[in-house]
Motif scaffolding. Sequence first.
Motif, PDB file in Angstrom:
ATOM      1  N   GLY A   1      -4.142  -4.145  14.488  1.00 37.06           N
ATOM      2  CA  GLY A   1      -3.879  -4.840  13.233  1.00 37.06           C
ATOM      3  C   GLY A   1      -2.396  -5.036  13.010  1.00 37.06           C
ATOM      4  N   THR A   2      -2.048  -5.337  11.767  1.00 43.37           N
ATOM      5  CA  THR A   2      -0.652  -5.582  11.421  1.00 43.37           C
ATOM      6  C   THR A   2      -0.286  -4.812  10.165  1.00 43.37           C
ATOM      7  N   LEU A   3       0.991  -4.496  10.088  1.00 37.48           N
ATOM      8  CA  LEU A   3       1.555  -3.883   8.899  1.00 37.48           C
ATOM      9  C   LEU A   3       2.736  -4.764   8.503  1.00 37.48           C
ATOM     10  N   GLU A   4       2.689  -5.303   7.298  1.00 39.42           N
ATOM     11  CA  GLU A   4       3.731  -6.221   6.829  1.00 39.42           C
ATOM     12  C   GLU A   4       4.463  -5.577   5.656  1.00 39.42           C
TER      13      GLU A   4
ATOM     14  N   GLN B   1       3.885   5.634   6.859  1.00 36.86           N
ATOM     15  CA  GLN B   1       3.060   6.505   7.695  1.00 36.86           C
ATOM     16  C   GLN B   1       1.612   6.493   7.237  1.00 36.86           C
ATOM     17  N   GLN B   2       1.397   6.515   5.933  1.00 36.61           N
ATOM     18  CA  GLN B   2       0.037   6.480   5.395  1.00 36.61           C
ATOM     19  C   GLN B   2      -0.648   5.160   5.752  1.00 36.61           C
ATOM     20  N   ALA B   3       0.086   4.053   5.661  1.00 43.29           N
ATOM     21  CA  ALA B   3      -0.484   2.744   5.981  1.00 43.29           C
ATOM     22  C   ALA B   3      -0.827   2.638   7.466  1.00 43.29           C
ATOM     23  N   LEU B   4      -0.083   3.323   8.321  1.00 48.74           N
ATOM     24  CA  LEU B   4      -0.335   3.282   9.756  1.00 48.74           C
ATOM     25  C   LEU B   4      -1.489   4.173  10.203  1.00 48.74           C
TER      26      LEU B   4
ATOM     27  N   GLU C   1       1.600  -4.475   3.176  1.00 49.48           N
ATOM     28  CA  GLU C   1       0.258  -5.008   3.416  1.00 49.48           C
ATOM     29  C   GLU C   1      -0.235  -4.516   4.760  1.00 49.48           C
ATOM     30  N   ARG C   2      -1.494  -4.106   4.774  1.00 50.92           N
ATOM     31  CA  ARG C   2      -2.109  -3.611   5.999  1.00 50.92           C
ATOM     32  C   ARG C   2      -3.328  -4.462   6.308  1.00 50.92           C
ATOM     33  N   ARG C   3      -3.369  -4.984   7.513  1.00 49.19           N
ATOM     34  CA  ARG C   3      -4.540  -5.743   7.973  1.00 49.19           C
ATOM     35  C   ARG C   3      -5.058  -5.076   9.235  1.00 49.19           C
ATOM     36  N   GLN C   4      -6.299  -4.658   9.179  1.00 50.40           N
ATOM     37  CA  GLN C   4      -6.902  -3.995  10.329  1.00 50.40           C
ATOM     38  C   GLN C   4      -7.874  -4.951  10.986  1.00 50.40           C
ATOM     39  N   ARG C   5      -7.822  -5.009  12.295  1.00 55.63           N
ATOM     40  CA  ARG C   5      -8.739  -5.866  13.044  1.00 55.63           C
ATOM     41  C   ARG C   5      -9.908  -5.035  13.537  1.00 55.63           C
TER      42      ARG C   5
END
Length: 70
Positions: free
Chosen positions: A31-34, A22-25, A46-50
Amino acid sequence: MASKPSSHPYKPTQDTLLDHLQQALRGIDSGTLEVIVHEGRVVQIERRQRLYPGRDAVPGLGPKIAPSPT
């Protein structure tokens, strides 16, 4: 040579993992959450924000637009 079982000192509970997810989102528009799983355990998130120049309000990342003549 016998292999040693891996020992991970930190074993998060299901509730803790959900809190981390939840914190990562939070705050991601695009973006993506892996979620990385090793030996049946979540070991990394891993969090990648576009960011889209011109749309996202990030100073210095927007397009260079010349001022319109008046």
